[in-house]
Design an enzyme around this catalytic site. Sequence first.
Site, PDB file in Angstrom:
ATOM      1  N   ASP A  14       0.862  -1.186   0.000  1.00  0.00           N
ATOM      2  CA  ASP A  14       0.000   0.000   0.000  1.00  0.00           C
ATOM      3  C   ASP A  14       0.895   1.231   0.000  1.00  0.00           C
ATOM      4  O   ASP A  14       1.687   1.438   0.923  1.00  0.00           O
ATOM      5  CB  ASP A  14      -0.897  -0.019   1.246  1.00  0.00           C
ATOM      6  CG  ASP A  14      -2.078   0.925   1.114  1.00  0.00           C
ATOM      7  OD1 ASP A  14      -2.138   1.687   0.136  1.00  0.00           O
ATOM      8  OD2 ASP A  14      -2.950   0.902   2.005  1.00  0.00           O
TER       9      ASP A  14
ATOM     10  N   GLU B 188      -2.454   0.083  -4.478  1.00  0.00           N
ATOM     11  CA  GLU B 188      -2.575  -1.037  -3.554  1.00  0.00           C
ATOM     12  C   GLU B 188      -2.690  -2.339  -4.334  1.00  0.00           C
ATOM     13  O   GLU B 188      -3.378  -2.403  -5.355  1.00  0.00           O
ATOM     14  CB  GLU B 188      -3.828  -0.835  -2.691  1.00  0.00           C
ATOM     15  CG  GLU B 188      -4.036  -1.823  -1.585  1.00  0.00           C
ATOM     16  CD  GLU B 188      -5.291  -1.503  -0.794  1.00  0.00           C
ATOM     17  OE1 GLU B 188      -5.557  -2.240   0.163  1.00  0.00           O
ATOM     18  OE2 GLU B 188      -6.017  -0.530  -1.133  1.00  0.00           O
TER      19      GLU B 188
END
Length: 459
Positions: A11, A106
């Site tokens: 992320d 992500e």
Amino acid sequence: MRNTPTILHLDMDAFFAAVEQAAKPSLRGKPVVVGGLGPRGVVSTASYEARVYGVHSAMAMAQARRLCPNAAYLTPRFGLYRQVSDTVMALLHELSPLVEPLSLDEAFVDLAAGECGERLRALPESELPTRVRQVAERLRADITAATRLTASVGLASSKLLAKIGSDAAKPNGLVVIEPGTEQDFLGPKTVRTLWGVGPATAEHLRRAGITTVADVAEAGEAELVRLLGKAHGASLYAMATGQDDRPVVADRDVKSISVEDTFDVDLTDRARVRAEVGRLADRCVQRLRSAGRSGRTVVLKVRRYDFTTLTRSETLRAPTDDPLVVRETAGRLIEAVDTTGGVRLLGVGVAGLADFTQEDLFAQVQEDGRAEPESADTAPARPEPVPGPVARHWRPGQDVTHAEHGPGWVQGSGVGRVTVRFEVPGGEPGRVRTFAVDDPLLAPAEPLPLVPAPAADPP
């Protein structure tokens, strides 16, 4: 569940805001907020410096300005964000053929697949945790070298644990959850850590004395089913006990993006229902834009006081990621639903997804100097151009170039003037100059890469 932590979740940290800080040296270490800057705009991303003041994604921009008036408020540059995302995803694909993107910033990666997996399987089992940690550290270093950005990574034996691990690692960290330690890691965390546990479910569990993941596991599946229903209760118990066998799926075909909220007390006030639909529409668009997608069909979901569930939808003439269009469409849909008895759940989604967003469709509008692209439903017929001066509108954060001063970006404009800071990625904070909005030497420009390409060797 695997016996090695070979599922990686990556992320990027405060992605949109971090890209802007990397592109604009004068913003390094300062609060930055990216999103819609109009009176009904919504925060897409806030830098960690802005989050200290309470600013967060999906917040109304007006509230963000009250909390942090000295932040830099910038319009999104999705073209640049996609370019940076492509660079990051390419590095992930170098590790494994199994990469499952969730949004621009992500993704899950299965390190047990491909050449990386073969090298890991050749190692003694006792060395695997150390080796996968080294792989993740190298990946984070490669991302920083290629983009000037940082990423947080979770490594675990399942997707659920890897995702929770990356959240725990933020910002700019790495968490490895070794098999056998799952309960020690999960137990102390709040129930909101688990997927699908929103404010309403968390409050329902709190009233039953369940506040941590350990409490959820201790309650047992039967009690959770009694409290939350069969599907939700069983799913929550599986997550709390670390059970997750979902594989990493490459090139996942997402058919829709949606958000929904369940309310502790049924909503009966019509104005409150309308306001909640508008708020959900803004959150839905934020997720849509984070995924770099647009959609043609707006879907409204309403669960009434008697648990009957209704869905209504409207298909637009073209894909959109405009929050105003989604909000107004969802607003029209709720007007056709009788909510007088009370509403316990509302949801807004967008289906019929496309790989391009609205700023692609209306790039010409922006090139013509419009401040914001019009929606597909409200764009009037454009008249033929006529000779004469063209009014220019400059958006905060927009890339520009000046014939004398070179590349820069717009800090702000108004009353016939535009203020530009001249600086480039990787350089020092630049000087600020002000010009007339119609200065012929000032023109819009394409974003500069965050990391310049290496110079070609001389022939």
